[in-house]
Scaffold this motif. Sequence first.
Motif, PDB file in Angstrom:
ATOM      1  N   SER A 109      -3.931   6.403   7.809  1.00 21.85           N
ATOM      2  CA  SER A 109      -4.970   5.700   7.063  1.00 21.85           C
ATOM      3  C   SER A 109      -6.016   5.195   8.048  1.00 21.85           C
ATOM      4  CB  SER A 109      -4.371   4.516   6.296  1.00 21.85           C
ATOM      5  OG  SER A 109      -5.398   3.745   5.700  1.00 21.85           O
ATOM      6  N   ASP A 119      -5.572   1.248   2.709  1.00 23.24           N
ATOM      7  CA  ASP A 119      -6.105   1.330   1.351  1.00 23.24           C
ATOM      8  C   ASP A 119      -6.046   2.757   0.809  1.00 23.24           C
ATOM      9  OD1 ASP A 119      -6.593  -1.397   1.121  1.00 23.24           O
ATOM     10  OD2 ASP A 119      -8.628  -1.224   1.894  1.00 23.24           O
ATOM     11  N   THR A 120      -6.339   3.741   1.656  1.00 26.47           N
ATOM     12  CA  THR A 120      -6.210   5.153   1.284  1.00 26.47           C
ATOM     13  C   THR A 120      -5.459   5.874   2.405  1.00 26.47           C
ATOM     14  OG1 THR A 120      -8.333   5.760   2.284  1.00 26.47           O
ATOM     15  CG2 THR A 120      -8.352   5.157  -0.057  1.00 26.47           C
ATOM     16  N   TRP A 121      -4.827   6.988   2.053  1.00 31.54           N
ATOM     17  CA  TRP A 121      -3.975   7.719   3.002  1.00 31.54           C
ATOM     18  C   TRP A 121      -4.333   9.200   3.025  1.00 31.54           C
ATOM     19  CZ3 TRP A 121      -0.556   5.448   6.268  1.00 31.54           C
ATOM     20  CH2 TRP A 121      -0.294   4.094   6.031  1.00 31.54           C
ATOM     21  N   SER A 122      -4.087   9.819   4.168  1.00 33.54           N
ATOM     22  CA  SER A 122      -4.258  11.263   4.297  1.00 33.54           C
ATOM     23  C   SER A 122      -3.186  11.974   3.474  1.00 33.54           C
ATOM     24  CB  SER A 122      -4.128  11.677   5.768  1.00 33.54           C
ATOM     25  OG  SER A 122      -2.789  11.474   6.221  1.00 33.54           O
ATOM     26  N   GLU A 123      -3.382  13.267   3.295  1.00 36.65           N
ATOM     27  CA  GLU A 123      -2.360  14.091   2.662  1.00 36.65           C
ATOM     28  C   GLU A 123      -1.142  14.111   3.593  1.00 36.65           C
ATOM     29  OE1 GLU A 123      -1.147  16.137  -0.566  1.00 36.65           O
ATOM     30  OE2 GLU A 123      -3.181  15.385  -0.331  1.00 36.65           O
ATOM     31  N   ASP A 151      -8.406   3.088   6.893  1.00 39.11           N
ATOM     32  CA  ASP A 151      -8.975   1.892   6.265  1.00 39.11           C
ATOM     33  C   ASP A 151      -7.895   0.851   5.956  1.00 39.11           C
ATOM     34  OD1 ASP A 151      -7.690   3.096   4.131  1.00 39.11           O
ATOM     35  OD2 ASP A 151      -9.520   3.449   2.980  1.00 39.11           O
ATOM     36  N   ILE A 161       1.901   4.930   0.176  1.00 40.48           N
ATOM     37  CA  ILE A 161       1.315   6.060   0.906  1.00 40.48           C
ATOM     38  C   ILE A 161       1.138   7.261  -0.005  1.00 40.48           C
ATOM     39  CG2 ILE A 161       1.661   7.666   2.824  1.00 40.48           C
ATOM     40  CD1 ILE A 161       3.337   5.361   4.145  1.00 40.48           C
ATOM     41  N   THR A 162       2.190   7.605  -0.745  1.00 38.76           N
ATOM     42  CA  THR A 162       2.154   8.760  -1.635  1.00 38.76           C
ATOM     43  C   THR A 162       3.204   8.598  -2.719  1.00 38.76           C
ATOM     44  OG1 THR A 162       2.340  11.179  -1.791  1.00 38.76           O
ATOM     45  CG2 THR A 162       3.728  10.104  -0.164  1.00 38.76           C
ATOM     46  N   ASN A 181      -6.470   2.773  13.701  1.00 38.90           N
ATOM     47  CA  ASN A 181      -6.000   3.645  12.623  1.00 38.90           C
ATOM     48  C   ASN A 181      -4.504   3.442  12.422  1.00 38.90           C
ATOM     49  OD1 ASN A 181      -8.564   5.101  12.282  1.00 38.90           O
ATOM     50  ND2 ASN A 181      -8.118   5.826  14.345  1.00 38.90           N
ATOM     51  N   HIS A 187       0.852  -1.188   0.000  1.00 37.25           N
ATOM     52  CA  HIS A 187       0.000   0.000   0.000  1.00 37.25           C
ATOM     53  C   HIS A 187       0.891   1.242   0.000  1.00 37.25           C
ATOM     54  CE1 HIS A 187      -3.532  -2.494   0.800  1.00 37.25           C
ATOM     55  NE2 HIS A 187      -2.646  -3.252   1.428  1.00 37.25           N
TER      56      HIS A 187
END
Length: 178
Positions: free
Chosen positions: A103, A108-112, A105, A62-63, A86, A60
């Motif tokens: 994240s 699966d998705t990440w914060s800025e 979730d 992150i960015t 979290n 996964h």
Amino acid sequence: GGLSWDVQRIGYPSSSFPQCSGLHGHVAGGIDGAVYRGNPSCEGPAVFRSLDGGYSWTEHTITTEIGMQQGWHSHEVATAVDDAGNLHATWIGTDMMPWYANSRDQGDTWSEPMMVAPPIGLNGTGFPVLTAGGPGQVALGYLGDSGGDTWNGYLTVITDVFSPMPLMTTVQVNGWGD
């Protein structure tokens, strides 16, 4: 209870993904049984996740916007899981500063991503560590070069990472010249 053990397993998705760095962060476990470990993907900082006790792993990233420093600590992505499950991660970016993302979730998705060092006074940082407490509460540690190869220890505490403007408190943990 530790009286018997399963076979040793590789801690990354060896059959599906290339390894872009040989070293990795410590394993962190969530309240839901998920297991995580930080490691760069070929695109940037990433976290590997296992939902079956380490038998299989997924990657996964992150960015792809904030890359990782390419050098002596390019392999370091620290992870932690807070009391609500979290996922939190920190790494040293191409600007030589510590970055943080979370994240909600399982990766699966990440914060800025947020740069977490003080706005002035550091030329570079390294060796990031991370711990988490209550939901959205993290503490990040790292070494920072304040000039002339003078390295000091720093601790940044974020009390609500999910806030639109999280409060970050940073202190130097050693005396100057020590």
